[in-house]
Design a protein around this motif. Structure first.
Motif, mmCIF file in Angstrom:
data_model
loop_
_atom_site.group_PDB
_atom_site.id
_atom_site.type_symbol
_atom_site.label_atom_id
_atom_site.label_comp_id
_atom_site.label_asym_id
_atom_site.label_seq_id
_atom_site.Cartn_x
_atom_site.Cartn_y
_atom_site.Cartn_z
ATOM 1 N N ALA A 163 2.639 5.269 -5.748
ATOM 2 C CA ALA A 163 1.975 3.850 -5.650
ATOM 3 C C ALA A 163 3.270 3.155 -5.391
ATOM 4 O O ALA A 163 3.142 2.046 -4.293
ATOM 5 N N TYR A 164 4.346 3.100 -5.952
ATOM 6 C CA TYR A 164 5.507 2.469 -5.895
ATOM 7 C C TYR A 164 6.081 2.276 -4.295
ATOM 8 O O TYR A 164 6.518 1.570 -3.629
ATOM 9 N N THR A 165 6.170 3.773 -3.939
ATOM 10 C CA THR A 165 6.659 4.121 -2.703
ATOM 11 C C THR A 165 6.022 3.356 -1.519
ATOM 12 O O THR A 165 6.450 2.826 -0.675
ATOM 13 N N TYR A 166 4.408 3.679 -1.444
ATOM 14 C CA TYR A 166 3.542 3.049 -0.452
ATOM 15 C C TYR A 166 3.437 1.617 -0.515
ATOM 16 O O TYR A 166 3.344 1.055 0.646
ATOM 17 N N GLY A 169 7.075 0.412 0.829
ATOM 18 C CA GLY A 169 6.977 0.743 2.315
ATOM 19 C C GLY A 169 6.083 -0.181 3.211
ATOM 20 O O GLY A 169 6.551 -0.652 4.093
ATOM 21 N N GLY A 170 4.882 -0.580 2.490
ATOM 22 C CA GLY A 170 4.104 -1.268 3.270
ATOM 23 C C GLY A 170 4.473 -2.593 3.523
ATOM 24 O O GLY A 170 4.318 -3.538 4.401
ATOM 25 N N ALA A 171 5.072 -3.193 2.312
ATOM 26 C CA ALA A 171 5.488 -4.622 2.207
ATOM 27 C C ALA A 171 6.595 -4.853 2.929
ATOM 28 O O ALA A 171 6.648 -5.851 3.656
ATOM 29 N N GLY A 172 7.474 -3.818 2.793
ATOM 30 C CA GLY A 172 8.592 -3.801 3.928
ATOM 31 C C GLY A 172 8.338 -3.984 5.354
ATOM 32 O O GLY A 172 8.815 -4.802 6.078
#
Length: 198
Positions: A163-166, A169-172
């Protein structure tokens, strides 16, 4: 636990592994060179976070090389846990890069960075503990006929990292896309002004 058994021809496994190792070595070389170039950029917006991102990619690739070359299942399991350090460094570097590159430096103070770093720090601790903990809960077992049984059911921290990765990744990506769209709008407005002046 759900288990998936994969049977492959030994010669095909060797061929695929050799090719993957070749690609990984290239990835390590290119990633290392890119990280050095980014480091030399010094105070350029996004340079330092980009080094972190590339370092995570290089570390992950190296751990995967060690995992593929490891002779025993226990060694493969150890290197698989070490790979998680690179896994969490990449989204952290990406998010910090996006914030820096888009001029949101107010979110790069130690308070915000500490919040972003909670998941990576805990993950590093769990990776160092290795199979002694079951929060990541990844296991590999090799059989004499070269087939592999891999348990892909992760523990609770496995899903937190996912969840942290997605999320990061999505926010950036959203920040960088927003910057690109704003620049396109600015260029378009300048073009309209120039046409009007003509």
């Amino acid at each position: 636990r759900h288990k998936v058994r994969i049977h492959r021809c030994p010669c095909k496994i060797v061929s695929n592994t050799t090719f993957l190792l070749f690609v990984l070595h290239i990835s390590v070389v290119l990633g290392s060179a890119s990280a050095i170039l980014a480091w030399r950029e010094g105070h350029t917006p996004g340079a330092r976070p980009l080094v972190l991102l590339l370092a995570g990619q290089v570390f992950w690739s190296l751990m995967l090389v060690f995992r593929l070359r490891a002779p025993a299942a226990e060694a493969k399991l150890f290197w698989m846990h070490m790979m998680w350090i690179g896994v969490v460094a990449i989204p952290l570097g990406w998010m910090l890069f996006a914030l820096s590159y888009t001029g949101r430096d107010r979110f790069l103070n130690w308070r915000y960075v500490s919040v972003f770093a909670v998941v990576p720090v805990v993950t590093v601790i769990l990776a160092i503990l290795g199979p002694a903990q079951d929060l990541l809960q990844i296991s590999i077992v090799q059989t004499p006929d070269l087939s592999v049984v891999q348990n892909n059911n992760g523990g609770i921290w496995y899903w937190i990292v996912a969840a942290y990765t997605y999320l990061l990744g999505g926010a950036g990506s959203a920040l960088l896309i927003g910057l690109a769209l704003n620049q396109m709008t600015a260029f378009r407005n300048q073009a309209y002004t120039l046409i009007g002046a003509l």
